[in-house]
Scaffold this active site. Structure first.
Site, PDB file in Angstrom:
ATOM      1  CE1 TYR A  47      -9.457   1.095 -14.604  1.00  0.00           C
ATOM      2  CE2 TYR A  47      -8.646   2.495 -12.836  1.00  0.00           C
ATOM      3  CZ  TYR A  47      -9.668   1.777 -13.419  1.00  0.00           C
ATOM      4  OH  TYR A  47     -10.892   1.732 -12.814  1.00  0.00           O
ATOM      5  CG  ASP A  54      -0.638  -0.634 -12.677  1.00  0.00           C
ATOM      6  OD1 ASP A  54      -0.754  -1.866 -12.514  1.00  0.00           O
ATOM      7  OD2 ASP A  54      -1.591   0.153 -12.573  1.00  0.00           O
ATOM      8  NE  ARG A  95      -6.745   5.680   9.993  1.00  0.00           N
ATOM      9  CZ  ARG A  95      -6.029   6.400  10.872  1.00  0.00           C
ATOM     10  NH1 ARG A  95      -4.766   6.671  10.653  1.00  0.00           N
ATOM     11  NH2 ARG A  95      -6.608   6.850  11.972  1.00  0.00           N
ATOM     12  CE  LYS A 105      -9.083  -4.128 -11.909  1.00  0.00           C
ATOM     13  NZ  LYS A 105      -8.223  -3.063 -12.380  1.00  0.00           N
TER      14      LYS A 105
END
Ligand SMILES: *Cc1c(COP(=O)(O)O)cnc(C)c1O
Length: 388
Positions: A107, A179, A54, A204
């Protein structure tokens, strides 16, 4: 080095011990310390080393530094999803009582995060049309901590002037986050135009094969250090295997983007001449309002197109239900061509009024153009449009 070369070789070299050309997948949760004092030194930051996935992992770090290199900046951090990346950027820049400014065409998940979730943490968002720079300037307040835009914007392909937004942001000392999911650094590098942060849904084009979820943030070392301090406690880390799949997909980014762009241009031209199509949205068409700007800040126009069919929502539905090669699915940037209806799918988080406000018509259909033959894709759309 040119971007194509950086995409293949950047940040990567054969493994020193074994000569393996593909990077190893460090599929481990934790890392052993040599002794108790070594562990204490790594934890305190006195000595560099891995602790726990993590907090950091060699496969994930390789991807982060590669994305930073491609975005012409110093450092990066990988997250479990694009939305996790966005939440972590907001959590690092703003806190209770503070404010962010976002473009209104983003989005649908990002829109819902800003509109519905951030208020629970006392962070307010003002949505504006950042293509109108006066609107952007006047939305900025004393307590504004972040400006957020997407360009080309999801789903309407609106183009926003990154350099002009960056000037406004810099004058007020507020970071500008772009973005860059739709363009990828192969077509557009926001930080070269003055943005502070470039952000991606790796799901994507970066992954490119529709088989993982992931997100990335790239920016100055100092900012990524802050992002890491906050992000390691929020816990939106990704898996080493997913990072490896993105590293693998990334190798072909340049050739994939070329083909996505060429196919999209052909389909956009075909649709714009079709008598059943009302309007085509593709920045590569000279009729698109953002065409000149796109030419300035992007090297090509991307693989995403949208169109309104004559006959509105019902006609749009017939087209989607009639395609045979295109797949009805959300997501984008895959090798497969995906077709979807933003108003009822990706942007169903918008009210009817909000949809109207940013020009998403009820019948608007979005296509993520894949890597099939454009001839076959056009034939598929032709037979589907003939059903109206
Ligand atoms: C998909 C998408 C996101 C969200 O990414 P996830 O990986 O699905 O969380 C953010 N921005 C844009 C432009 C997207 O298309």
């Amino acid at each position: 080095m040119d971007i194509e070369t950086k995409i293949v070789h950047g940040g990567q070299h054969p493994d020193k011990m074994t000569g393996a050309v593909a990077p190893p997948i460090y599929q481990t949760s934790t890392f052993a310390f040599r002794d108790a004092d070594h562990g204490a030194r790594v934890f305190s930051g006195e000595e560099e080393g891995y602790i726990y996935t993590r907090l950091g992992n060699p496969t994930i770090d390789l991807l982060a530094s590669k994305i930073a290199l491609l975005e012409s900046t110093e450092a990066g951090m990988i997250f479990s999803s694009g939305l996790s990346a966005i939440f972590n950027v907001v959590a690092t820049t703003a806190k209770t009582g503070e404010h962010i400014v976002s473009d209104n065409t983003i989005y649908g998940g990002t829109f819902a995060l800003f509109k519905n979730v951030l208020p629970r943490f006392g962070i307010e968002t003002t949505f504006i049309d950042a293509a109108n720079l006066d609107e952007l300037s006047s939305a900025i307040r004393e307590n504004t901590r972040l400006i957020f835009i997407e360009t080309p914007a999801n789903p309407t392909l609106k183009i926003i002037d990154i350099a002009r937004c960056a000037e406004i942001a810099r004058a007020k000392n507020i970071p500008l986050c772009v973005d860059n999911t739709f363009a990828t650094p192969y077509l557009q590098r926001p930080i070269e135009h003055g943005a502070d942060i470039a952000l991606h849904s790796l799901t994507k084009y970066f992954g490119g094969h529709g088989d993982i979820i992931g997100g990335a943030v790239a920016g100055k070392k100092e900012f990524i250090k802050e992002l890491w301090e906050i992000g390691k406690e929020i816990g939106g880390s990704n898996s080493p295997f997913n990072a490896w799949l993105v590293l693998r997909g990334l190798k072909t980014l340049a050739v994939r983007m070329e083909k996505h762009c060429d196919n999209a241009m052909e389909i956009a031209e075909y649709l714009s001449k079709h008598n059943k199509v009302e309007k085509v949205y593709y920045p590569g068409l000279p009729t698109h309002s953002g065409h000149d700007l796109a030419k300035k800040q992007m090297s090509k126009f991307g693989g995403m197109i949208g169109f309104d069919v004559k006959g509105g929502k019902e006609a749009g539905k017939i087209v989607m239900n009639s395609v045979k090669l295109c797949i009805i699915a959300v997501s984008l940037g895959d090798v497969d061509t995906l077709i979807e209806h933003p108003a009822s799918m990706t942007h169903s988080t918008y009210s009817d009024e909000e949809l109207r406000g940013c020009g998403i018509n009820p019948g608007y259909v979005r296509i993520s153009v894949g890597l099939e033959s454009s001839k076959d894709l056009i034939a598929d759309l032709e037979q589907a449009l003939s059903k109206i």
